[in-house]
Design an enzyme around this catalytic site. Structure first.
Site, PDB file in Angstrom:
ATOM      1  N   ARG A 166       0.824  -1.219   0.000  1.00 14.60           N
ATOM      2  CA  ARG A 166       0.000   0.000   0.000  1.00 14.60           C
ATOM      3  C   ARG A 166       0.859   1.271   0.000  1.00 14.60           C
ATOM      4  NH1 ARG A 166      -3.061  -3.754  -0.491  1.00 14.60           N
ATOM      5  NH2 ARG A 166      -5.111  -4.007   0.487  1.00 14.60           N
TER       6      ARG A 166
HETATM    7  P1  FAD Z   1      -8.046   8.717  -4.489  1.00 11.18           P
HETATM    8  O1  FAD Z   1      -8.865   8.082  -3.431  1.00 11.18           O
HETATM    9  O2  FAD Z   1      -8.675   9.734  -5.354  1.00 11.18           O
HETATM   10  O3  FAD Z   1      -6.738   9.346  -3.836  1.00 11.18           O
HETATM   11  C1  FAD Z   1      -5.956   8.592  -2.933  1.00 11.18           C
HETATM   12  C2  FAD Z   1      -4.537   9.180  -2.902  1.00 11.18           C
HETATM   13  O4  FAD Z   1      -3.940   8.975  -4.194  1.00 11.18           O
HETATM   14  C3  FAD Z   1      -4.528  10.700  -2.669  1.00 11.18           C
HETATM   15  O5  FAD Z   1      -3.388  11.045  -1.920  1.00 11.18           O
HETATM   16  C4  FAD Z   1      -4.410  11.264  -4.061  1.00 11.18           C
HETATM   17  O6  FAD Z   1      -3.843  12.552  -4.079  1.00 11.18           O
HETATM   18  C5  FAD Z   1      -3.489  10.231  -4.702  1.00 11.18           C
HETATM   19  N1  FAD Z   1      -3.627  10.209  -6.170  1.00 11.18           N
HETATM   20  C6  FAD Z   1      -4.771  10.009  -6.877  1.00 11.18           C
HETATM   21  N2  FAD Z   1      -4.492  10.067  -8.199  1.00 11.18           N
HETATM   22  C7  FAD Z   1      -3.163  10.321  -8.300  1.00 11.18           C
HETATM   23  C8  FAD Z   1      -2.267  10.511  -9.403  1.00 11.18           C
HETATM   24  N3  FAD Z   1      -2.679  10.483 -10.676  1.00 11.18           N
HETATM   25  N4  FAD Z   1      -0.960  10.746  -9.131  1.00 11.18           N
HETATM   26  C9  FAD Z   1      -0.511  10.795  -7.852  1.00 11.18           C
HETATM   27  N5  FAD Z   1      -1.308  10.632  -6.774  1.00 11.18           N
HETATM   28  C10 FAD Z   1      -2.615  10.403  -7.010  1.00 11.18           C
HETATM   29  N6  FAD Z   1      -7.509  -0.658  -1.951  1.00 11.18           N
HETATM   30  C11 FAD Z   1      -6.677  -1.700  -2.052  1.00 11.18           C
HETATM   31  O7  FAD Z   1      -5.444  -1.518  -2.045  1.00 11.18           O
HETATM   32  N7  FAD Z   1      -7.151  -2.977  -2.160  1.00 11.18           N
HETATM   33  C12 FAD Z   1      -8.465  -3.253  -2.214  1.00 11.18           C
HETATM   34  O8  FAD Z   1      -8.846  -4.421  -2.312  1.00 11.18           O
HETATM   35  C13 FAD Z   1      -9.373  -2.163  -2.145  1.00 11.18           C
HETATM   36  N8  FAD Z   1     -10.706  -2.394  -2.200  1.00 11.18           N
HETATM   37  C14 FAD Z   1     -11.559  -1.329  -2.153  1.00 11.18           C
HETATM   38  C15 FAD Z   1     -12.919  -1.567  -2.264  1.00 11.18           C
HETATM   39  C16 FAD Z   1     -13.816  -0.510  -2.229  1.00 11.18           C
HETATM   40  C17 FAD Z   1     -15.296  -0.783  -2.366  1.00 11.18           C
HETATM   41  C18 FAD Z   1     -13.337   0.817  -2.088  1.00 11.18           C
HETATM   42  C19 FAD Z   1     -14.282   1.984  -2.096  1.00 11.18           C
HETATM   43  C20 FAD Z   1     -11.977   1.071  -1.974  1.00 11.18           C
HETATM   44  C21 FAD Z   1     -11.080  -0.004  -1.997  1.00 11.18           C
HETATM   45  N9  FAD Z   1      -9.705   0.195  -1.883  1.00 11.18           N
HETATM   46  C22 FAD Z   1      -8.849  -0.858  -2.005  1.00 11.18           C
HETATM   47  C23 FAD Z   1      -9.157   1.547  -1.594  1.00 11.18           C
HETATM   48  C24 FAD Z   1      -8.830   2.391  -2.859  1.00 11.18           C
HETATM   49  O9  FAD Z   1      -9.517   1.904  -3.986  1.00 11.18           O
HETATM   50  C25 FAD Z   1      -7.327   2.425  -3.144  1.00 11.18           C
HETATM   51  O10 FAD Z   1      -6.643   3.018  -2.070  1.00 11.18           O
HETATM   52  C26 FAD Z   1      -6.956   3.198  -4.418  1.00 11.18           C
HETATM   53  O11 FAD Z   1      -5.583   3.119  -4.641  1.00 11.18           O
HETATM   54  C27 FAD Z   1      -7.378   4.663  -4.388  1.00 11.18           C
HETATM   55  O12 FAD Z   1      -7.226   5.172  -5.698  1.00 11.18           O
HETATM   56  P2  FAD Z   1      -8.056   6.408  -6.232  1.00 11.18           P
HETATM   57  O13 FAD Z   1      -7.712   6.617  -7.670  1.00 11.18           O
HETATM   58  O14 FAD Z   1      -9.479   6.272  -5.914  1.00 11.18           O
HETATM   59  O15 FAD Z   1      -7.371   7.578  -5.393  1.00 11.18           O
HETATM   60  N1  EPU Z   2     -12.122 -10.933   9.658  1.00  7.54           N
HETATM   61  C1  EPU Z   2     -12.848 -10.978  10.824  1.00  7.54           C
HETATM   62  N2  EPU Z   2     -13.791 -10.009  11.030  1.00  7.54           N
HETATM   63  C2  EPU Z   2     -14.029  -9.017  10.143  1.00  7.54           C
HETATM   64  C3  EPU Z   2     -13.270  -8.975   8.957  1.00  7.54           C
HETATM   65  C4  EPU Z   2     -12.320  -9.949   8.735  1.00  7.54           C
HETATM   66  O1  EPU Z   2     -12.643 -11.835  11.646  1.00  7.54           O
HETATM   67  O2  EPU Z   2     -14.892  -8.185  10.413  1.00  7.54           O
HETATM   68  C5  EPU Z   2     -11.146 -11.998   9.412  1.00  7.54           C
HETATM   69  C6  EPU Z   2     -11.595 -12.891   8.241  1.00  7.54           C
HETATM   70  O3  EPU Z   2     -12.457 -13.895   8.680  1.00  7.54           O
HETATM   71  C7  EPU Z   2     -10.296 -13.410   7.706  1.00  7.54           C
HETATM   72  C8  EPU Z   2      -9.285 -12.290   8.003  1.00  7.54           C
HETATM   73  O4  EPU Z   2      -9.903 -11.452   8.994  1.00  7.54           O
HETATM   74  O5  EPU Z   2      -9.896 -14.554   8.406  1.00  7.54           O
HETATM   75  C9  EPU Z   2      -8.909 -11.489   6.766  1.00  7.54           C
HETATM   76  O6  EPU Z   2     -10.089 -10.862   6.252  1.00  7.54           O
HETATM   77  P1  EPU Z   2     -10.282 -10.594   4.690  1.00  7.54           P
HETATM   78  O7  EPU Z   2     -10.114 -11.879   3.942  1.00  7.54           O
HETATM   79  O8  EPU Z   2     -11.553  -9.850   4.487  1.00  7.54           O
HETATM   80  O9  EPU Z   2      -9.048  -9.706   4.283  1.00  7.54           O
HETATM   81  P2  EPU Z   2      -8.552  -8.334   4.891  1.00  7.54           P
HETATM   82  O10 EPU Z   2      -7.142  -8.542   5.317  1.00  7.54           O
HETATM   83  O11 EPU Z   2      -9.487  -7.781   5.891  1.00  7.54           O
HETATM   84  C10 EPU Z   2      -7.511  -7.403   2.691  1.00  7.54           C
HETATM   85  C11 EPU Z   2      -7.348  -6.007   2.167  1.00  7.54           C
HETATM   86  C12 EPU Z   2      -8.521  -5.630   1.297  1.00  7.54           C
HETATM   87  C13 EPU Z   2      -8.642  -6.635   0.152  1.00  7.54           C
HETATM   88  C14 EPU Z   2      -8.851  -8.035   0.773  1.00  7.54           C
HETATM   89  C15 EPU Z   2      -8.934  -9.104  -0.293  1.00  7.54           C
HETATM   90  C16 EPU Z   2      -6.110  -4.603   3.728  1.00  7.54           C
HETATM   91  C17 EPU Z   2      -6.189  -3.585   4.789  1.00  7.54           C
HETATM   92  N3  EPU Z   2      -7.269  -5.077   3.266  1.00  7.54           N
HETATM   93  O12 EPU Z   2      -8.604  -7.386   3.588  1.00  7.54           O
HETATM   94  O13 EPU Z   2      -8.219  -4.363   0.731  1.00  7.54           O
HETATM   95  O14 EPU Z   2      -9.735  -6.306  -0.684  1.00  7.54           O
HETATM   96  O15 EPU Z   2      -7.721  -8.330   1.614  1.00  7.54           O
HETATM   97  O16 EPU Z   2      -7.701  -9.348  -0.873  1.00  7.54           O
HETATM   98  O17 EPU Z   2      -5.006  -4.963   3.291  1.00  7.54           O
HETATM   99  C18 EPU Z   2      -8.448  -2.004   1.042  1.00  7.54           C
HETATM  100  O18 EPU Z   2      -7.215  -1.972   1.140  1.00  7.54           O
HETATM  101  O19 EPU Z   2      -9.155  -0.953   1.057  1.00  7.54           O
HETATM  102  C19 EPU Z   2      -9.105  -3.298   0.887  1.00  7.54           C
HETATM  103  C20 EPU Z   2     -10.422  -3.430   0.826  1.00  7.54           C
END
Ligand code: FAD
Ligand code: EPU
Length: 295
Positions: free
Chosen positions: A172
Site C-alpha cells: 500500500r
Molecule cells: P483517491 O482516493 O482519489 O486518492 C488517494 C490518494 O492517491 C490521494 O493522496 C491522491 O492525491 C493520490 N492520487 C490520486 N491520483 C493520483 C495521481 N494520478 N498521481 C498521484 N497521486 C494520485 N484498496 C486496495 O489496495 N485494495 C483493495 O482491495 C481495495 N478495495 C476497495 C474496495 C472498495 C469498495 C473501495 C471503495 C476502496 C477499496 N480500496 C482498495 C481503496 C482504494 O480503492 C485504493 O486506495 C486506491 O488506490 C485509491 O485510488 P483512487 O484513484 O481512488 O485515489
Molecule cells: N475478519 C474478521 N472479522 C471481520 C473482517 C475480517 O474476523 O470483520 C477476518 C476474516 O475472517 C479473515 C481475516 O480477517 O480470516 C482477513 O479478512 P479478509 O479476507 O476480508 O481480508 P482483509 O485482510 O481484511 C484485505 C485487504 C482488502 C482486500 C482483501 C482481499 C487490507 C487492509 N485489506 O482485507 O483491501 O480487498 O484483503 O484481498 O489490506 C483495502 O485496502 O481498502 C481493501 C479493501
C-alpha cells in the site's frame, strides 16, 4: 454553487462538492481543475493543489479544501494498450501510455479480453490508474506494481520518467511523494489467454464476497504486519454495527466504514477515533484525510 470558467491554458474549472467524486459520498466544495494535457496541468500546479483520482480512499472535510483539486481527463484518462514494438518481447508485452485518469476496473476488463496478465489481482478496486499506482493498491492476489513497466511523474519542478526499481515501494505504498502526479504509465504484462485471466480474476474476486456494498472508502486501516488483520481486531473489539450519526462500522466486515445516507466527515472521524481507542494494537490509517489535519 457551481461556477464555470476556462483557465489561461483551457482547463475547465468548476467549484463543486467533492462528495460527488468520493466513493464515501462525503466532502465539501473545492475548485476542481479538469486538465487534459501537460500545459493545463502545469498551470493548475501554479497554486497549492491536490490530485484526485477515483476518490475511493478519501475522507474529505465537510468544509471542503482550499487547494485546487486536479482531475485528469481527456488523453490523460485514455489507454493505449497496443504493445510497444521497441519494448515488448515474445514473453512480455509493454503497452503504450495509459493515462493516470483511466478507471482501473474498465482497464482490468479490457486486459482480460486481450488475454494479458499481471494486473487481474487488483480486480474490484474502484481506483483510477494514478491513484492505484500512488497507493500500490492491491489484494493478496496481486498489486498494481506487478504490472508496471515505467511511470511518468509530474511535479511543479518538471516531468520525469522512472521505473519501479527507482522507487521504494511496498504494501500500500509506492514511495512516490505526496503531490507528485502520476500522469501516465506503461504496463508490463504477460501474454496469457482471456479464459486464464478471467479464472484468476474470478478467484481474486471471491475474497470480496464479505465486503459491504454501500458507499465506503474501502478498508479504514492497513493490516498491521504479523498476526491478525485490522478487520479481525476491530471485530474482536465488538465494534461491528457501531453507528455515529450516519456512519457505521460495517456489520459484514469491521475494517469498512459505510455511509448510511447523510454521513459527514465528522461522523467518520469519530468512528475512526473510537476504533483506535478500543483496539489495543496501534493501527495505521489507510484512508487519506483531506486536509491531513482532519485526523
Ligand atoms: P483517491 O482516493 O482519489 O486518492 C488517494 C490518494 O492517491 C490521494 O493522496 C491522491 O492525491 C493520490 N492520487 C490520486 N491520483 C493520483 C495521481 N494520478 N498521481 C498521484 N497521486 C494520485 N484498496 C486496495 O489496495 N485494495 C483493495 O482491495 C481495495 N478495495 C476497495 C474496495 C472498495 C469498495 C473501495 C471503495 C476502496 C477499496 N480500496 C482498495 C481503496 C482504494 O480503492 C485504493 O486506495 C486506491 O488506490 C485509491 O485510488 P483512487 O484513484 O481512488 O485515489
Ligand atoms: N475478519 C474478521 N472479522 C471481520 C473482517 C475480517 O474476523 O470483520 C477476518 C476474516 O475472517 C479473515 C481475516 O480477517 O480470516 C482477513 O479478512 P479478509 O479476507 O476480508 O481480508 P482483509 O485482510 O481484511 C484485505 C485487504 C482488502 C482486500 C482483501 C482481499 C487490507 C487492509 N485489506 O482485507 O483491501 O480487498 O484483503 O484481498 O489490506 C483495502 O485496502 O481498502 C481493501 C479493501
Amino acid at each position: 454553487m457551481t461556477t464555470l470558467k476556462a483557465s489561461r491554458t483551457g482547463a475547465r474549472v468548476e467549484r463543486q462538492p467533492l462528495a460527488r467524486y468520493t466513493t464515501l459520498g462525503v466532502g465539501g466544495e473545492a475548485e476542481v481543475w479538469f486538465v487534459s494535457d501537460h500545459a493545463q496541468l502545469a498551470e493548475a500546479m501554479e497554486a497549492p493543489y491536490r490530485i484526485l483520482g477515483g476518490g475511493s480512499n478519501l475522507v474529505v472535510a465537510d468544509e471542503g479544501v482550499p487547494e485546487r483539486v486536479i482531475r485528469l481527463t481527456g488523453p490523460l484518462a485514455q489507454a493505449d494498450l497496443a504493445p510497444d514494438p521497441q519494448l515488448s518481447t515474445p514473453g512480455q508485452v509493454v503497452t503504450g501510455w495509459v493515462g493516470g485518469g483511466v478507471p482501473l476496473p474498465g482497464l482490468i476488463r479490457k486486459l482480460q479480453k486481450l488475454g494479458l496478465s499481471n494486473l487481474e489481482g487488483t480486480v474490484g478496486i474502484p481506483a483510477q490508474v494514478g491513484g492505484a499506482v500512488w497507493m500500490n493498491a492491491g489484494t493478496r492476489y496481486g498489486e498494481t506494481f506487478d504490472g508496471l513497466h515505467s511511470l511518468e511523474i509530474v511535479t511543479p519542478g518538471g516531468t520525469r520518467h522512472v521505473t519501479p526499481d527507482d522507487l521504494a515501494w511496498g504494501y500500500r505504498n509506492s514511495g512516490i511523494p505526496r503531490g507528485h502526479i502520476v500522469t501516465r504509465v506503461r504496463l508490463r504484462l504477460r501474454p496469457s489467454t482471456p479464459e486464464e485471466v478471467l479464472a484468476r480474476m474470478d478467484f481474486a474476486d471471491q475474497a470480496r464476497k464479505g465486503q459491504p456494498k454501500m458507499k465506503t472508502p474501502g478498508c479504514a486501516f492497513k493490516n498491521p504486519g504479523g498476526g491478525k488483520g485490522a478487520g479481525q481486531l476491530i471485530d474482536e473489539a465488538g465494534l461491528k454495527g457501531t453507528r455515529i450519526g450516519q456512519a457505521m462500522i460495517a456489520p459484514e466486515h469491521a475494517n469498512f466504514i459505510v455511509n448510511l445516507g447523510g454521513a459527514t466527515a465528522a461522523d467518520v472521524l469519530a468512528l475512526l477515533r473510537l476504533i483506535r481507542e478500543r483496539v489495543g494494537v496501534p493501527l495505521e490509517l489507510e484512508y487519506e484525510l483531506w486536509p491531513e489535519e482532519l485526523g
